[in-house]
Enzyme design. Structure first.
Site, PDB file in Angstrom:
ATOM      1  N   ASP A 163       0.836  -1.197   0.000  1.00  0.00           N
ATOM      2  CA  ASP A 163       0.000   0.000   0.000  1.00  0.00           C
ATOM      3  C   ASP A 163       0.870   1.245   0.000  1.00  0.00           C
ATOM      4  O   ASP A 163       1.581   1.518   0.958  1.00  0.00           O
ATOM      5  CB  ASP A 163      -0.901  -0.004   1.232  1.00  0.00           C
ATOM      6  CG  ASP A 163      -1.897   1.147   1.246  1.00  0.00           C
ATOM      7  OD1 ASP A 163      -2.078   1.781   0.189  1.00  0.00           O
ATOM      8  OD2 ASP A 163      -2.496   1.407   2.309  1.00  0.00           O
ATOM      9  N   ASP A 357      -1.837   6.023  -6.377  1.00  0.00           N
ATOM     10  CA  ASP A 357      -2.207   5.146  -5.264  1.00  0.00           C
ATOM     11  C   ASP A 357      -2.351   3.711  -5.732  1.00  0.00           C
ATOM     12  O   ASP A 357      -3.125   3.425  -6.654  1.00  0.00           O
ATOM     13  CB  ASP A 357      -3.516   5.632  -4.636  1.00  0.00           C
ATOM     14  CG  ASP A 357      -3.852   4.909  -3.354  1.00  0.00           C
ATOM     15  OD1 ASP A 357      -2.916   4.512  -2.630  1.00  0.00           O
ATOM     16  OD2 ASP A 357      -5.046   4.737  -3.066  1.00  0.00           O
TER      17      ASP A 357
END
Length: 473
Positions: A163, A357
């Site tokens: 992440d 992202d």
């Protein structure tokens, strides 16, 4: 609605300065951004249309030979979709597209709130910012890609989600009073000769800010609360990390012993954000401050994650950073092309900037840009009947009885002139255009992981650039 004269991203990057000074610096920064050479990252071809097999998004029963090719010989580990046949995670039913998009909305909304600075209303998760501002993450349920590493001496295999929107890494540890089921045995700190918990007075604990204020038997306690309401807490510790064939000594991570709302079968999370606690920041002195990954086009294919990535061979755009929100990596879109033609959208529409992202699935665009993209894409898809929207995806088509479809090319044009021609799997998700409306033109956008598929995406933190290399996996 009138457009802001400076972007929210630039306001964060430039800090809290007087408006007059900010305006002049912003103009200078934008001028520097525009001075980059024009470059293009092509995925497969330059034609105005591409062909995509409608069955290509369905996972195969077996894992094929990996085709991923990193650009450099840095420290590299394979990367897999957690629901595909290559994944080490126990086979679980892949969530429906509707459920994925619902979770994706939670993550996107969280990121928008972080950059908007808007005050939370009653019941809003943003309220928790008052007590835990430093390591709040986004929805864990949207993290689709996993790596396998080793922790401890001797090393114990751990399968972790990656992440870029998180800094603190963690794995589930013994004894665990409240943990979800996982693919590998729980990490047992007592079985590792190199494990060491941080004391409450340590610099590492202080670096966590308010997150590290908790103590248990003089040991530093961390807590991370995520945007979907889930959380993890335990002892902040260090141990040896086996990353491929490389050993990272004194790797800092959370030893999770109490969790809430987590059920994804993985052993933990590897934080790749820009904050001090992330894997990238911790290993910068060993591997350098650049890393890259390639997200595979389908669950049945493989990619990679590389620390110490090479920085040549990429088309690049300047990386925007915020001293207030150091976790996130920003970029500035300038235009979008459909079928080889640039949309009639002014550059100022993109002025709020976008976040790169790995955990957000669908790219969010300013309303004006999305409307133009949707209209142009529909014009190029007139041979297919329209279909009902699917959650946040409202540009959908009926592909029944089609073995393959012909879709217009879509290219993202970033500041500096870097043109990124998306892979077909980065344009269509299911039967819909894989982009969504951000709700207005003033909010920070997001470049989601669907659009990043097949590219080696470079985060050159030291060089201040984000890069793209097509066809890497």
């Amino acid at each position: 609605m009138a457009q802001p004269t400076t972007s929210h991203m630039l306001q964060h990057c430039l800090g809290r300065k007087k408006r007059s000074a900010m305006a002049s610096v912003s103009k200078l920064l934008l001028l520097l951004l525009c001075s980059y050479h024009s470059l293009t990252a092509h995925a497969r071809d330059d034609l105005s249309y591409k062909v995509l097999a409608t069955g290509s998004v369905k996972p195969e029963a077996v894992c094929p030979e990996p085709k991923a090719v990193p650009s450099s010989a840095g420290a590299t580990v394979p990367l897999h979709h957690r629901h595909g046949p290559c994944s080490p995670v126990n086979s679980t039913k892949m969530p429906t597209l509707e459920e994925m998009l619902r979770r994706d909305q939670l993550r996107a909304a969280y990121i928008r709130r972080k950059f908007s600075g808007a005050k939370a209303g009653a019941g809003d998760v943003q309220q928790s910012d008052a007590t835990v501002p430093t390591t709040l993450g986004s929805s864990l349920q949207t993290l689709e890609y996993v790596i396998t590493v080793g922790i401890g001496s001797p090393a114990v295999t751990q399968t972790m989600s990656i992440d870029t929107g998180s800094d603190v890494s963690w794995v589930q540890c013994k004894p665990c009073s409240q943990c979800h089921s996982q693919v590998d045995p729980l990490f047992d700190p007592s079985s590792s000769s190199t494990y060491s918990p941080f004391s409450c007075s340590s610099a590492a604990c202080a670096q966590l800010g308010q997150e590290g204020n908790g103590c248990s038997s003089s040991q530093c306690q961390y807590i991370v609360r995520y945007g979907d309401g889930s959380s993890t807490t335990g002892t902040y510790s260090s141990d040896t990390l086996a990353f491929g064939s490389n050993a990272v000594k004194s790797f800092q991570f959370g030893c999770s012993q109490i969790e809430s709302g987590l059920n994804d079968q993985t052993d933990g999370l590897m934080g790749l954000g820009g904050g001090a606690q992330s894997l990238v920041s911790q290993t910068a002195s060993t591997f350098g401050s650049a890393f890259s990954y390639c997200l595979p086009p389908t669950p049945s294919s493989s990619g990679f994650l590389t620390l110490g990535a090479g920085t040549s061979g990429f088309v690049k755009t300047p990386m925007l950073r915020s001293s207030q929100l150091p976790t996130f990596y920003g970029v500035l879109l300038q235009a979008i092309m459909v079928g080889g033609k640039q949309l009639n959208v002014t550059t100022s529409v993109f002025s709020a900037g976008s976040i790169m992202d790995s955990g957000t699935i669908i790219t969010r665009l300013p309303s004006t840009a999305y409307s133009a993209l949707s209209s142009a894409f529909k014009d190029g898809m007139k041979q297919y009947p329209p279909a009902q929207p699917s959650g946040i995806l409202d540009t959908c088509f009926d592909f029944n009885n089609q073995s393959s479809i012909r879709i217009p090319t879509v290219a993202l044009v970033f500041s500096g002139g870097a043109v990124v021609n998306l892979d077909p799997n980065g344009i269509i998700l299911g039967n819909c255009l894989a982009f969504a409306d951000n709700g207005d033109d003033s909010s920070t956008g997001i470049i989601g992981n669907v659009q990043q598929r097949t590219f080696e995406v470079l985060y050159d933190v030291g060089g201040g650039a984000v890069g793209f290399r097509a066809g890497a996996c």
